[in-house]
Design an enzyme around this catalytic site. Structure first.
Site, PDB file in Angstrom:
ATOM      1  N   ALA A  83       0.865  -1.178   0.000  1.00 25.56           N
ATOM      2  CA  ALA A  83       0.000   0.000   0.000  1.00 25.56           C
ATOM      3  C   ALA A  83       0.904   1.230   0.000  1.00 25.56           C
ATOM      4  O   ALA A  83       2.050   1.169   0.472  1.00 25.56           O
ATOM      5  CB  ALA A  83      -0.894  -0.012   1.230  1.00 25.56           C
TER       6      ALA A  83
ATOM      7  N   GLU B 262      -0.506  -9.503  -0.632  1.00 24.37           N
ATOM      8  CA  GLU B 262      -1.930  -9.755  -0.360  1.00 24.37           C
ATOM      9  C   GLU B 262      -2.747  -9.797  -1.645  1.00 24.37           C
ATOM     10  O   GLU B 262      -3.656 -10.619  -1.793  1.00 24.37           O
ATOM     11  CB  GLU B 262      -2.459  -8.680   0.601  1.00 24.37           C
ATOM     12  CG  GLU B 262      -1.829  -8.817   1.986  1.00 24.37           C
ATOM     13  CD  GLU B 262      -2.106  -7.623   2.898  1.00 24.37           C
ATOM     14  OE1 GLU B 262      -1.739  -6.486   2.516  1.00 24.37           O
ATOM     15  OE2 GLU B 262      -2.687  -7.808   3.962  1.00 24.37           O
TER      16      GLU B 262
HETATM   17  N1  CO8 Z   1       4.554   3.168  -0.800  1.00 28.75           N
HETATM   18  C1  CO8 Z   1       4.931   4.325  -1.391  1.00 28.75           C
HETATM   19  N2  CO8 Z   1       6.070   4.459  -2.106  1.00 28.75           N
HETATM   20  C2  CO8 Z   1       6.859   3.370  -2.219  1.00 28.75           C
HETATM   21  C3  CO8 Z   1       6.544   2.144  -1.627  1.00 28.75           C
HETATM   22  C4  CO8 Z   1       5.318   2.052  -0.894  1.00 28.75           C
HETATM   23  N3  CO8 Z   1       4.884   0.930  -0.334  1.00 28.75           N
HETATM   24  N4  CO8 Z   1       7.524   1.254  -1.903  1.00 28.75           N
HETATM   25  C5  CO8 Z   1       8.424   1.921  -2.646  1.00 28.75           C
HETATM   26  N5  CO8 Z   1       8.030   3.193  -2.847  1.00 28.75           N
HETATM   27  C6  CO8 Z   1       8.729   4.231  -3.590  1.00 28.75           C
HETATM   28  C7  CO8 Z   1       9.919   4.772  -2.808  1.00 28.75           C
HETATM   29  O1  CO8 Z   1       9.508   5.723  -1.876  1.00 28.75           O
HETATM   30  C8  CO8 Z   1      10.760   5.347  -3.920  1.00 28.75           C
HETATM   31  O2  CO8 Z   1      10.226   6.580  -4.299  1.00 28.75           O
HETATM   32  P1  CO8 Z   1      11.202   7.853  -4.598  1.00 28.75           P
HETATM   33  O3  CO8 Z   1      12.033   7.394  -5.774  1.00 28.75           O
HETATM   34  O4  CO8 Z   1      10.263   8.953  -4.911  1.00 28.75           O
HETATM   35  O5  CO8 Z   1      12.012   8.026  -3.365  1.00 28.75           O
HETATM   36  C9  CO8 Z   1      10.525   4.377  -5.071  1.00 28.75           C
HETATM   37  O6  CO8 Z   1       9.287   3.695  -4.762  1.00 28.75           O
HETATM   38  C10 CO8 Z   1      11.603   3.341  -5.216  1.00 28.75           C
HETATM   39  O7  CO8 Z   1      11.767   2.705  -3.970  1.00 28.75           O
HETATM   40  P2  CO8 Z   1      13.179   2.563  -3.231  1.00 28.75           P
HETATM   41  O8  CO8 Z   1      14.078   3.694  -3.595  1.00 28.75           O
HETATM   42  O9  CO8 Z   1      12.906   2.349  -1.783  1.00 28.75           O
HETATM   43  O10 CO8 Z   1      13.735   1.239  -3.918  1.00 28.75           O
HETATM   44  P3  CO8 Z   1      14.750   0.184  -3.276  1.00 28.75           P
HETATM   45  O11 CO8 Z   1      15.107  -0.742  -4.390  1.00 28.75           O
HETATM   46  O12 CO8 Z   1      15.820   0.849  -2.520  1.00 28.75           O
HETATM   47  O13 CO8 Z   1      13.833  -0.653  -2.228  1.00 28.75           O
HETATM   48  C11 CO8 Z   1      11.881  -1.811  -1.481  1.00 28.75           C
HETATM   49  C12 CO8 Z   1      12.749  -1.414  -2.676  1.00 28.75           C
HETATM   50  C13 CO8 Z   1      12.645  -2.802  -0.578  1.00 28.75           C
HETATM   51  C14 CO8 Z   1      10.624  -2.488  -2.029  1.00 28.75           C
HETATM   52  C15 CO8 Z   1      11.510  -0.562  -0.648  1.00 28.75           C
HETATM   53  O14 CO8 Z   1      10.990   0.412  -1.548  1.00 28.75           O
HETATM   54  C16 CO8 Z   1      10.514  -0.790   0.427  1.00 28.75           C
HETATM   55  O15 CO8 Z   1      10.845  -1.316   1.475  1.00 28.75           O
HETATM   56  N6  CO8 Z   1       9.236  -0.384   0.181  1.00 28.75           N
HETATM   57  C17 CO8 Z   1       8.198  -0.471   1.172  1.00 28.75           C
HETATM   58  C18 CO8 Z   1       7.730  -1.890   1.352  1.00 28.75           C
HETATM   59  C19 CO8 Z   1       6.655  -1.968   2.405  1.00 28.75           C
HETATM   60  O16 CO8 Z   1       6.875  -1.685   3.571  1.00 28.75           O
HETATM   61  N7  CO8 Z   1       5.463  -2.398   1.982  1.00 28.75           N
HETATM   62  C20 CO8 Z   1       4.339  -2.570   2.877  1.00 28.75           C
HETATM   63  C21 CO8 Z   1       3.528  -1.315   2.927  1.00 28.75           C
HETATM   64  S1  CO8 Z   1       2.222  -1.433   4.123  1.00 28.75           S
HETATM   65  C22 CO8 Z   1       1.052  -2.339   3.352  1.00 28.75           C
HETATM   66  O17 CO8 Z   1       1.164  -2.752   2.228  1.00 28.75           O
HETATM   67  C23 CO8 Z   1      -0.162  -2.616   4.155  1.00 28.75           C
HETATM   68  C24 CO8 Z   1      -1.306  -3.062   3.281  1.00 28.75           C
HETATM   69  C25 CO8 Z   1      -2.606  -2.942   3.966  1.00 28.75           C
HETATM   70  C26 CO8 Z   1      -2.979  -1.518   4.171  1.00 28.75           C
HETATM   71  C27 CO8 Z   1      -4.195  -1.439   5.000  1.00 28.75           C
HETATM   72  C28 CO8 Z   1      -4.780  -0.041   5.007  1.00 28.75           C
HETATM   73  C29 CO8 Z   1      -4.541   0.735   6.228  1.00 28.75           C
END
Ligand code: CO8
Length: 260
Positions: free
Chosen positions: A66, A114
């Site tokens: 998300a 999910e």
């Molecule tokens: N949300 C928003 N932006 C994201 C997300 C995300 N989940 N994941 C990546 N991005 C963005 C980054 O912010 C970045 O943007 P920018 O270039 O503008 O800085 C771009 O995508 C590229 O990401 P990274 O630079 O971080 O890329 P890396 O290769 O270094 O890392 C990862 C890749 C490991 C995937 C890393 O981006 C990461 O850890 N992302 C978050 C993963 C995460 O925690 N996901 C779970 C989110 S919570 C969720 O899904 C709950 C679902 C249920 C919600 C219920 C409602 C309340």
């Protein structure tokens, strides 16, 4: 249909839905989810779509979860609503009469894992990574992860993934039953289409009811679920496709199914 966050095409009865926010690793925000909801409603009533594949744009991610920047400012009430919104859409995907295959082309984290689990079958590329990292953010999975993951892989492994936030490889995901097949990235969509095409070559009602029986039976006690299976088994004997399938076998030829 025109979308800002999705790419949609249909070829030979197989729809491909590409989640298209590659700069944010296809993170699920309200705009994307709203479009996805509209599209799923339309597919549910579109007889020209006989199977669907869901994948992510770009080489890096299926869906990285998300959208954290959108979630950041939410109140508890809004967060609950967002969780309910996502859960309702994923449930619609799970309950589509057509088979749905997730072609997981990279990160499938949080809401991405999910979403993949709401599909009937998961095919992953060798570079895919799965995980429920919500505990790193101080939250739990909110789009069905705490419920579908244990149903797929058992409670022990599900709890480890949900409580550590660990990311696992595609091979490990296949080993625990989270993924059906792991293939090279360039073979991913081909493999998903091959599975979809095989299902389309079978008796349509039989395929649809196989899905429904598994989905609904999971939430019933065994006696009720077996009774439901016998009911459907009997009903299908009244179809033209059942007669055609068995007659074709006895005549040593391929069946020609007509969804009748
Ligand atoms: N949300 C928003 N932006 C994201 C997300 C995300 N989940 N994941 C990546 N991005 C963005 C980054 O912010 C970045 O943007 P920018 O270039 O503008 O800085 C771009 O995508 C590229 O990401 P990274 O630079 O971080 O890329 P890396 O290769 O270094 O890392 C990862 C890749 C490991 C995937 C890393 O981006 C990461 O850890 N992302 C978050 C993963 C995460 O925690 N996901 C779970 C989110 S919570 C969720 O899904 C709950 C679902 C249920 C919600 C219920 C409602 C309340």
């Amino acid at each position: 249909m025109n979308f800002e966050n999705l790419i949609y095409s249909v070829e030979e009865g197989i729809a491909t839905i590409t989640l298209n926010r590659p700069k944010a690793l296809n993170a699920l925000n309200s705009a994307l989810l709203t479009e996805l909801s509209t599209l799923i409603d339309s597919i549910a009533n579109d007889s020209s779509v006989q199977a669907a594949i869901i994948t992510g744009a770009g080489e890096k991610a299926f869906v990285a979860g998300a959208d954290i920047s959108e979630m950041h400012g939410k109140s508890p009430l809004e967060a609950r609503g967002f969780s309910q919104f996502g859960n309702a859409i994923f449930r619609k995907i799970e309950q589509l009469p057509q088979p749905v295959i997730a072609a997981v082309n990279g990160f499938a984290l949080g809401g991405g894992c999910e979403l993949a689990m709401a599909c009937d079958i998961r095919v992953a590329s060798t570079n895919a990574k799965f995980g429920q990292p919500e505990v790193n953010l101080g939250i739990v999975a909110g789009f069905g992860g705490t419920q579908r993951l244990p149903r797929l892989v058992g409670p022990g492994i599900a709890k480890e993934l949900l409580m550590t936030g660990d990311m696992i490889t595609a091979d490990r995901a296949a080993q625990i039953g989270l993924v059906n097949h792991v293939v090279a990235p360039e073979e991913l969509l081909g493999k998903a289409k091959e599975i979809a095409a095989k299902m389309l070559s079978k008796a349509p009602f039989a395929v649809q009811f196989s899905k429904k029986l598994v989905n609904e039976g999971f939430n019933m006690d065994l006696d009720r679920a077996l009774a439901m299976e016998s009911e459907v088994f009997g009903t299908l004997f009244g179809t033209e496709d059942r007669l055609e399938g068995m007659t074709a076998f006895l005549e040593k030829r391929s069946a020609n199914f007509k969804a009748k």
